[in-house]
Write an enzyme that holds these catalytic residues in place. Structure first.
Site, PDB file in Angstrom:
ATOM      1  N   GLN A   1       7.327   5.968   9.611  1.00 44.40           N
ATOM      2  CA  GLN A   1       7.775   5.590  10.949  1.00 44.40           C
ATOM      3  C   GLN A   1       6.634   5.073  11.827  1.00 44.40           C
ATOM      4  OE1 GLN A   1       9.116   8.581  13.968  1.00 44.40           O
ATOM      5  NE2 GLN A   1      11.128   7.611  13.677  1.00 44.40           N
TER       6      GLN A   1
ATOM      7  N   ARG B   1       0.831  -1.202   0.000  1.00 44.67           N
ATOM      8  CA  ARG B   1       0.000   0.000   0.000  1.00 44.67           C
ATOM      9  C   ARG B   1       0.871   1.260   0.000  1.00 44.67           C
ATOM     10  NH1 ARG B   1      -5.001   2.062  -1.268  1.00 44.67           N
ATOM     11  NH2 ARG B   1      -5.707   3.577   0.296  1.00 44.67           N
TER      12      ARG B   1
ATOM     13  N   GLU C   1     -11.813 -21.151  27.631  1.00 44.41           N
ATOM     14  CA  GLU C   1     -11.048 -21.766  28.719  1.00 44.41           C
ATOM     15  C   GLU C   1     -10.795 -20.794  29.875  1.00 44.41           C
ATOM     16  OE1 GLU C   1     -11.248 -24.581  28.184  1.00 44.41           O
ATOM     17  OE2 GLU C   1     -10.530 -25.288  26.259  1.00 44.41           O
TER      18      GLU C   1
ATOM     19  N   GLU D   1     -10.078 -12.370  33.549  1.00 42.24           N
ATOM     20  CA  GLU D   1     -10.280 -12.189  34.987  1.00 42.24           C
ATOM     21  C   GLU D   1     -10.063 -13.498  35.750  1.00 42.24           C
ATOM     22  OE1 GLU D   1     -11.706  -8.915  32.819  1.00 42.24           O
ATOM     23  OE2 GLU D   1     -12.310 -11.008  32.603  1.00 42.24           O
TER      24      GLU D   1
END
Length: 401
Positions: A295, A284, A379, A383
């Protein structure tokens, strides 16, 4: 092999297996994954190919017809497969959790009966803990097993069953009060049953119904279902390990393997997102040069690659710890937490690099953007992982005042 996420110390056999899997992913999965995902179509041809490669028996001991490989080998294979299409890695994950639980906890009769056919891929495994009113709170399970002569009668509703339709063996966790007086801690009155069934939907055996596929935002192709038990009769010799009250510990042992798997999936999806991002950034052009030469984009690519490396290293460490026979809930929790969070971030950065095209279904990154969130909850949520990590850290660093 890609430059990122290399693993030191592999044997020649491990490197050969991984090379074979990577070639399969490049030739058989990546070219068709997005089309199949958009149609929510089960990848039967891909699954047949995995069966021919012997991957359904990867961790099953050689004495039962498997390859007898380590959790590390399995996790690295999952990483490669998830790089192609995460749903395919889900198809083998639950199979391996059930095979692992049988290998570790099954009676000899149960191992002899199931493992050879699981290694061949003729029996496909699934496991079930969650229920409609609970997810991570396993102690709140309400599905029950009541002893009736030489059988148990199972009643209840389970939720989020991966491979619910295509599997032929389901490890189901239910409450069993037999032999456990009132007041017994919930986790000590749970039992895992090995439930055989016909693949498909509807009533798949008397007393057992798989209603149909749950329509999901992502993670398509693989069938995710409910499981309804209404007077389901199971022989006593299909209690995993032969005794009641051990189900919670058996399932948690299997979930540790599953958490390493989810970490590996996160690594694979993140790797693919980085590949897409770094490739697009070099194609692109804006302001007269490829966006990779700006950058801001280079900073983004640097952050993405670093996260891919970090997640891979933690996943490998967790797998090796489990293979050593040591307790690895801390390492598995850390790996699952970091890999899933980093996966989400790397995918989002690749999505941003694509700009408006990332929102188009013509571009692969759109699929990854919908798939990554599943890893945040599969799984155990972040938290839950942090609770596990915190408790283990307090055990290791107990204050000696």
């Amino acid at each position: 092999m890609a430059r990122l996420a290399q693993t030191a110390g592999l044997t020649d056999i491990q490197r050969e297996i991984l090379s074979t899997v990577r070639d399969f992913v490049d030739k058989e999965i990546l070219p068709v994954a997005t089309e199949l995902e958009h149609r929510d179509e089960y990848p039967q041809q891909i699954v047949d190919g995995l069966k021919e490669l012997g991957l359904f028996g990867l961790m099953i001991p050689e004495e039962y017809g498997g390859l007898g490989e380590s959790l590390l080998t399995y996790a690295l294979c999952v990483e490669e497969i998830a790089r192609g299409w995460m749903s395919v890695s889900g198809i083998i994950n639950t199979h391996f959790i059930v095979a692992y639980m049988l290998k570790q906890h099954g009676t000899q009769q149960q191992k002899d009966h199931f493992l050879p056919r699981m290694a061949a891929g003729d029996i496909r495994g699934a496991f079930s803990m969650s229920e409609p009113a609970l997810g991570s709170d396993v102690s709140a399970i309400t599905s029950k097993a009541v002893k009736d002569g030489d059988e148990y009668v199972l009643t209840g509703q389970k939720m989020w069953l991966t491979n619910g339709g295509t599997s032929s063996l389901v490890a189901v966790l239910v409450r069993s009060d037999e032999g456990h007086p009132e007041g017994t801690a919930p986790h000590k009155s749970m039992t895992t049953f090995l439930v055989e069934k016909e693949p498909g939907f509807g009533e798949v055996r008397p007393g057992l119904t798989i209603p149909g596929k749950i329509d999901k935002m992502g993670y398509k192709g693989v069938d995710t279902t409910e499981l309804i038990m209404d007077g389901l009769r199971i022989p006593a010799d299909r209690v995993l390990g032969g005794g009641t009250g051990r189900g919670f510990y058996q399932m948690m042992d299997g979930v540790e393997v599953g958490r390493v798997n989810v970490a590996a999936r996160g690594c694979g999806v993140a790797q693919r997102a980085f590949e897409l991002g770094v490739s697009y950034a070099q194609q692109r052009h804006t302001f007269g040069k490829p966006i990779a030469q700006h950058q801001a984009i280079q900073f983004k690519l640097a952050e993405m690659a670093t996260k891919v490396e970090a997640a891979h290293a933690m996943m490998v460490n967790a797998a090796r710890k489990k293979d050593s026979g040591e307790r690895n809930d801390l390492e598995a929790g850390m790996a699952k937490y970091l890999a899933s969070e980093y996966c989400k971030e790397v995918v989002e950065d690749a999505f941003r690099i694509h700009g408006g095209y990332g929102f188009s279904k013509e571009y692969e990154i759109e699929r990854l953007y919908r798939e990554a969130p599943m890893l945040l909850i599969g799984e155990g949520t972040a938290e839950i992982q942090k609770m596990i990590i915190g408790r283990r850290l307090l055990e290791e660093y107990r204050f000696q005042g």
